[in-house]
Design a protein around this motif. Structure first.
Motif: not given
Ligand SMILES: Cc1cc2nc3c(=O)[nH]c(=O)nc-3n(C[C@H](O)[C@H](O)[C@H](O)COP(=O)(O)OP(=O)(O)OC[C@H]3O[C@@H](n4cnc5c(N)ncnc54)[C@H](O)[C@@H]3O)c2cc1C
Ligand code: SF4
Ligand code: FES
Ligand code: FES
Lengths: 162, 337
Positions: A127-143
């Motif tokens: 979560r921290r490492a990907l904190g500057s990356n936004l996703c408008r679709c997935t809701g992040y869980v699967k990422i």
């Protein structure tokens, strides 16, 4: 004034002539035609332009191309080995971590930088490492699932190697 | 797509040379750290530089050095992540590590430098916008116009200083070495800020922060950094507090305190009134509440963000209280006890 510089991208050296105000992202996309790195906000908010410089994930929209000379740049195009995808690319497919796909290259590059430093990340590390990356679709869980899966796949690939 | 205007670029290897080049650029020269603030402003054309001076080759501005019994020397071109990844900073100067670890998101911490963070331009809804947006509204003071849309009728720009590490460095009583065209000078970090949102820094033409020095704490200070922002992973502080408490052996009485606010004024604010309440007192719930309220009184946020000034002020009280309770090992909210 335009300057002649050499950019080392995905192991290849490119000689380009650029004015200093040109960003690395603009040069990658418009001059080198490496359009995998995306241009979203173009001002540091979204992370879809993320590339690696000397192994460190950075926002290429806020990096001047002239600042990236003499350094090793890796873009999403440089991850696969021929037809063999990088474990993180493979994991994104397996975990269904992509919807529209616009954030995907940036997410993967941030994930690659993380796995290089930390092959056994916790969910919080991801979560921290990907904190500057936004996703408008997935809701992040699967990422996040995909990065954890990739870490596992990387360990399995390493163990399978003779 | 935000295309930048033309500028010249140099990457000198010597700080004095960099300083001279900046001086010659006559107010239109800018030092480039990680570029995560400067280049956004250039893209939006709130800043139109004639010259950008890279710090890429200024090796004397890079790195962290700890001298036992003396303090921490931080080069301003050090990246923020290097602060919280440094074992010595984490162990001996934890407040600085804490603040650095919540600047923007992970990528901003990897690109952003200490100097750039301390010299982060003040921010305002009417300022951090594209040229097209700003011109359609009419230019305000900070852009060379003749009005302020926030403090209507006011004569000063009240744009907010929203840097995180400055509050932590100030609470640790950091001092700066500033290199200029005519030599170096020293100044407490708090003197870097002018209090005017339009020209927020006291650096003179050609001056560069050359070093940040943090004296080694001689006592076991307990610290907290509490930040309120819209999204926990990436945003600027709408209100934040750096705190350090020195507790007596009983773990309850406060021998000394430092509380510095950020995000709620044109500069970081040393919350003197809260400090006076904490110092010498047993940290009862009543004192904690009082200290929070006193800190909030010293916060002067203006309507420069989407959040209301009243709420940001209120959040200062909450953050101070939460921080103190955390240090005392109590639950965040007294009602949750
Ligand atoms: C999406 C997003 C979120 C952000 N969130 C936060 C946040 O939560 N908290 C926060 O504090 N910041 C935040 N930032 C702003 C920025 O990323 C950080 O403040 C960062 O530390 C700036 O450092 P830099 O090296 O990139 O600065 P630069 O952009 O390189 O420089 C900023 C300014 O400092 C000057 N400067 C740099 N070094 C020196 C020096 N040695 N001497 C004198 N002047 C110098 C430059 O000339 C310039 O005027 C955010 C930015 C973005 C895009
Ligand atoms: S506070 Fe007023 S003068 Fe300052 S940037 Fe905002 S609108 Fe402009
Ligand atoms: S395009 Fe670079 S952060 Fe959005
Ligand atoms: S998949 Fe659409 S933005 Fe992430």
């Amino acid at each position: 004034m335009k300057t002649a510089i050499t950019l080392r991208v995905n192991g290849d050296a490119y000689d380009v002539v650029v004015p200093p105000q040109r960003t690395l992202l603009e040069v990658l996309r418009d001059k080198l035609l490496l359009t995998g790195s995306k241009q979203g906000c173009d001002k540091g908010d979204c992370g879809c332009c993320t590339v690696l410089i000397d192994g460190e994930a950075v926002l290429s929209c806020l990096t001047l191309a002239v600042e990236a000379q003499e350094r090793d740049i890796t873009t999403i195009e440089g991850l696969a080995d021929g037809d063999v995808l990088h474990p993180l690319q493979e994991a994104f497919i397996r975990a269904w971590a992509t919807q529209c796909g616009f954030c995907t290259p940036g997410m993967i590059m941030s994930g690659v930088a993380l796995l290089e430093k930390n092959p056994t990340p916790s969910l919080d590390d991801v979560r921290r490492a990907l904190g500057s990356n936004l996703c408008r679709c997935t809701g992040y869980v699967k990422i996040f699932d995909a990065v954890i899966l990739a870490a596992q796949m990387q360990r399995e690939r390493a163990a399978a190697q003779p | 797509m935000l295309v930048m205007p033309k500028f010249e670029y140099v990457a000198p290897a010597d700080v004095r040379e960099a300083s001279r080049l900046l001086l010659e650029a006559d107010g239109k020269g800018f030092l480039l750290g990680g570029g995560t603030d400067l280049l956004v402003s250039v893209k939006q054309r709130v800043i139109v530089p004639s010259l950008v001076v890279s710090s890429r080759r200024l090796d004397e501005l890079k790195g962290i050095r700890h001298v036992e019994g003396e303090g921490l020397y931080v080069g301003p071109a050090t990246r923020l992540h290097q602060l919280y990844e440094s074992p010595v900073v984490r162990a001996t100067y934890p407040l600085i590590a804490l603040a650095a670890s919540v600047v923007g998101g992970n990528l901003h911490q990897h690109m952003g430098t200490v100097g750039g963070n301390l010299c982060l331009d003040t921010r305002c809804w009417y300022y951090n916008q594209t040229k097209f947006w700003r011109e359609s509204y009419g230019l305000c003071f900070k852009q060379g116009g003749d009005a302020c849309y926030v403090a209507r009728g006011g004569q000063l720009c009240v744009a907010a200083y929203q840097g995180d590490t400055a509050a932590a460095f100030a609470a640790m009583q950091a001092r700066l070495t500033i290199a200029g065209p005519r030599g170096d000078r020293q100044a407490p970090l708090t003197d870097l800020y002018s209090g005017d949102g339009k020209t927020p820094f006291t650096l003179r033409p050609g001056e560069i922060i050359a070093q940040v020095f943090v004296p080694e704490p001689t006592q076991p200070w307990k610290v907290f950094y509490k930040k309120y922002r819209q999204r926990g992973t990436i945003d600027f502080p709408l209100a934040a507090v750096a705190g350090a408490l020195l507790l007596a052996a009983d773990g309850r009485r406060c021998l000394d305190a430092r509380v510095v606010l950020t995000g709620v004024h044109t500069q970081p604010v040393v919350a003197e009134r809260a400090i006076a309440i904490l110092k010498g007192n047993e940290l009862t719930e009543e004192i904690i509440q009082e200290a929070g309220a006193a800190a909030a009184k010293q916060a002067h946020p203006a309507k420069t963000t989407h959040d209301t000034p009243q709420h940001r002020k209120r959040m200062i009280a909450v953050l101070v209280q939460e921080g103190i309770r955390e240090v005392l090992g109590q639950p965040a909210s007294p009602s949750a006890a």
